[in-house]
Each structure stands twice: as structure tokens, then as C-alpha cells.
Design an enzyme around this catalytic site. Structure first.
Site, PDB file in Angstrom:
ATOM      1  N   ASP A 107      41.383 -25.944 -36.021  1.00  0.00           N
ATOM      2  CA  ASP A 107      41.828 -24.691 -36.727  1.00  0.00           C
ATOM      3  C   ASP A 107      41.835 -24.999 -38.306  1.00  0.00           C
ATOM      4  O   ASP A 107      41.833 -26.163 -38.819  1.00  0.00           O
ATOM      5  CB  ASP A 107      43.310 -24.034 -36.576  1.00  0.00           C
ATOM      6  CG  ASP A 107      43.229 -23.520 -35.156  1.00  0.00           C
ATOM      7  OD1 ASP A 107      42.360 -22.971 -34.598  1.00  0.00           O
ATOM      8  OD2 ASP A 107      44.363 -23.529 -34.521  1.00  0.00           O
ATOM      9  N   PRO A 108      41.618 -24.233 -39.293  1.00  0.00           N
ATOM     10  CA  PRO A 108      41.483 -24.456 -40.574  1.00  0.00           C
ATOM     11  C   PRO A 108      42.708 -25.243 -41.168  1.00  0.00           C
ATOM     12  O   PRO A 108      42.802 -25.941 -41.960  1.00  0.00           O
ATOM     13  CB  PRO A 108      41.349 -23.199 -41.362  1.00  0.00           C
ATOM     14  CG  PRO A 108      40.588 -22.394 -40.205  1.00  0.00           C
ATOM     15  CD  PRO A 108      41.403 -22.537 -38.983  1.00  0.00           C
TER      16      PRO A 108
END
Length: 299
Positions: free
Chosen positions: A38-39
């Protein structure tokens, strides 16, 4: 250029963004990755280049290691600090180190985990996070995962940090959520670092800036991430048979390298990595008395 790059994805970009950056640096269109980050997360993201992209599907089941930080007292819809706050506990009695450590250790072994609704799991062809953002009500079924090792590294209320080595399919956000619930509290993940994917660890990985300089020097053999599969050695005659699309009789395959096993040790329907005199060549599957090509990588 063929092989795998153990990249350190920085926080703030998606795994897809990392692929785009690598395409620009390497000037190679055939690039993919294994194990989305995920970011919010940073750390090891295996990048597959050229023909090595054919092996991605065989690396998805590799175990991973994470270091994660959690904050007690805040619950969000995404179960991490990027989400919308659903609940805040104003008055909390801080658990002791022993209480927290006991809760953490209770998750070691095989457990049932309910993934976060903000995950990439598909429901009738749609990603769970898309449905969640659209306000659709749904429940994700629990899944069996395995926590090989878990350790409480640091604790300064309301924050604590764990290290976990786990099977593929484990959601660390959900693991932290469940640890907090075990203590009758809520919490959210605030940081996540993936420190290892199989044989690729963060100490031997490269940053995007280092990749700009190293380029080809950063590319490792793709079988670095296939060591979970047993290995067999294929002689020239059998290599020709495989190239022609034929199956290879088990009794003709002899162990020839120190890391290769006898085919007699391989169970039926098991995948193996095959080597010839030039090195890693393809992934085979054992049938009853033969080996056949499952996926050509370098032949």
C-alpha cells in the site's frame, strides 16, 4: 535484461507507481511486481524484469516479514492512519508490557483472520476497497493464515511496534486490529515496513536512487525467489525433449548439483525449478512418472 530487483519502495507511492519508475530507469516494458505494498507502506518490493515476469505467479505464496507500528485508541475505516476516524477512546488504561506481549504472542501459529474491507480481495470481480469506498455493505470471510514468528519490539503508550514473519495472505493491519481487540481496545496501524520477501531482504535491496546508478548490477537471478520449490537438473537430451513439448521420464532425471534433489523425492503434482548446464531454465510439474513444462522461463 532478465531477473528480479529487490526494490525498497518508499512510502507515498503505489506499487504500480514503482513499476512505472522502474520502466523509465531500466528502459524495459516487461516489468511486474510480486506482493503489493500500500502507499502507506515501504520496504521490499520484488520487481521482475523481462522473461522473469513469467515467474511472478509462482512467487505469490512466499512468506514475508514486516515491522509495523500501531497506535492504541483510534479506529479508522481502513484500519490504518490513512482512513477516516470512526472512533476515538478518550480515556484508556494503558496495558502493561506483559499484557501486551501476551496478546501479541497469542497470535503465533495458524489462525483465522478476517481481512480488512479496504483490501485488494475480489468480490464478484470487484476489489473490496472499491466496494468499501462506494459505501457497499459486505463482509469478507475469514481465511486461514500462519504466523511463523511474532515479537513485540517496542512499547511507549499509545504506540507499540511488532515484527512478524507470516504466510502470504496475511494482512498486518488486521493483525494489529485483532491484537488491540484482544485487549478490549481499538487501534490503527501508523507505519509498515516489509523487511523481507523470501530470500530478498531489505539490507540487500536498493532504493530508487540507487537503482538509477546501479541499473543492471541490481538485477538478481529470478530463481532467487523460487527457492521454495525443489530443484532438479536436466541434461541436454531431456532439455531437447522439453523444448519439443515432450514429457521427460522420471527415471532419466538424475541429481547432478548439490542443491538439486532426486525426482524420487518429489511428490506427484509438485512444481519444481529445473536447471541445465547454463543455469535455471523453467518450472516443471511432476505427473505420475514424468516431468512436464509448467511454465517456460528461459527455454
Amino acid at each position: 535484461m532478465d531477473g528480479v530487483i529487490s526494490l525498497i519502495k518508499p512510502p507515498g507511492i503505489t506499487s504500480h507507481d514503482a513499476i512505472g519508475i522502474c520502466r523509465r530507469i531500466l528502459k524495459e516494458r516487461r516489468i511486474g511486481h510480486s506482493g503489493t505494498l500500500d502507499p502507506l507502506a515501504y520496504g521490499v518490493l520484488p520487481i521482475f524484469v523481462g522473461k522473469a515476469t513469467r515467474a511472478i505467479e509462482y512467487t505469490e505464496s512466499i512468506g514475508k516479514t514486516y515491522v509495523a507500528e500501531c497506535k492504541f485508541g483510534v479506529e479508522t475505516d481502513t484500519e490504518d492512519s490513512t482512513g477516516n476516524i470512526l472512533r476515538t477512546l478518550d480515556s484508556i488504561e494503558a496495558p502493561s508490557w506483559d499484557e501486551l506481549e501476551q496478546a501479541v504472542q497469542s497470535f503465533q501459529g495458524s489462525i483465522e483472520q478476517r481481512p480488512s474491507k479496504y483490501s485488494a480481495i475480489k468480490i464478484n470481480g470487484q476489489r473490496a476497497y472499491d466496494l468499501a469506498r462506494a459505501g457497499v455493505e459486505f463482509e469478507l470471510p475469514s481465511r486461514l493464515i500462519h504466523i511463523h514468528d511474532i515479537e513485540l519490539l517496542a512499547y511507549a503508550f499509545p504506540f507499540f511496534t511488532i515484527r512478524v514473519r507470516c504466510s502470504a495472505g496475511t494482512y498486518v493491519r488486521a493483525l494489529l486490529r485483532d491484537i488491540c481487540q484482544r485487549l478490549d481496545l481499538c487501534g490503527m496501524m501508523t507505519q509498515l515496513c516489509r523487511t523481507a520477501v523470501g530470500q530478498c531482504n531489505i539490507e540487500q535491496s536498493v532504493t530508487i536512487e540507487e537503482l538509477e546508478t546501479l541499473v543492471e548490477q541490481a538485477v538478481q537471478p529470478v530463481d532467487t525467489l523460487l527457492t521454495h520449490l525443489p530443484a532438479v537438473y536436466i541434461n541436454d537430451i531431456n532439455r531437447t525433449r522439453l523444448v519439443q513439448g515432450k514429457q521427460v521420464p522420471i527415471h532419466t532425471v538424475k541429481p547432478n548439483e548439490t542443491f538439486c534433489v532426486s525426482p524420487d523425492e518429489i511428490q506427484v503434482d509438485t512444481l519444481v525449478r529445473a536447471y541445465d548446464a547454463n543455469g535455471f531454465m523453467s518450472i516443471l510439474r511432476r505427473l505420475d512418472d514424468t516431468l512436464k513444462v509448467e511454465k517456460n522461463i528461459y527455454i
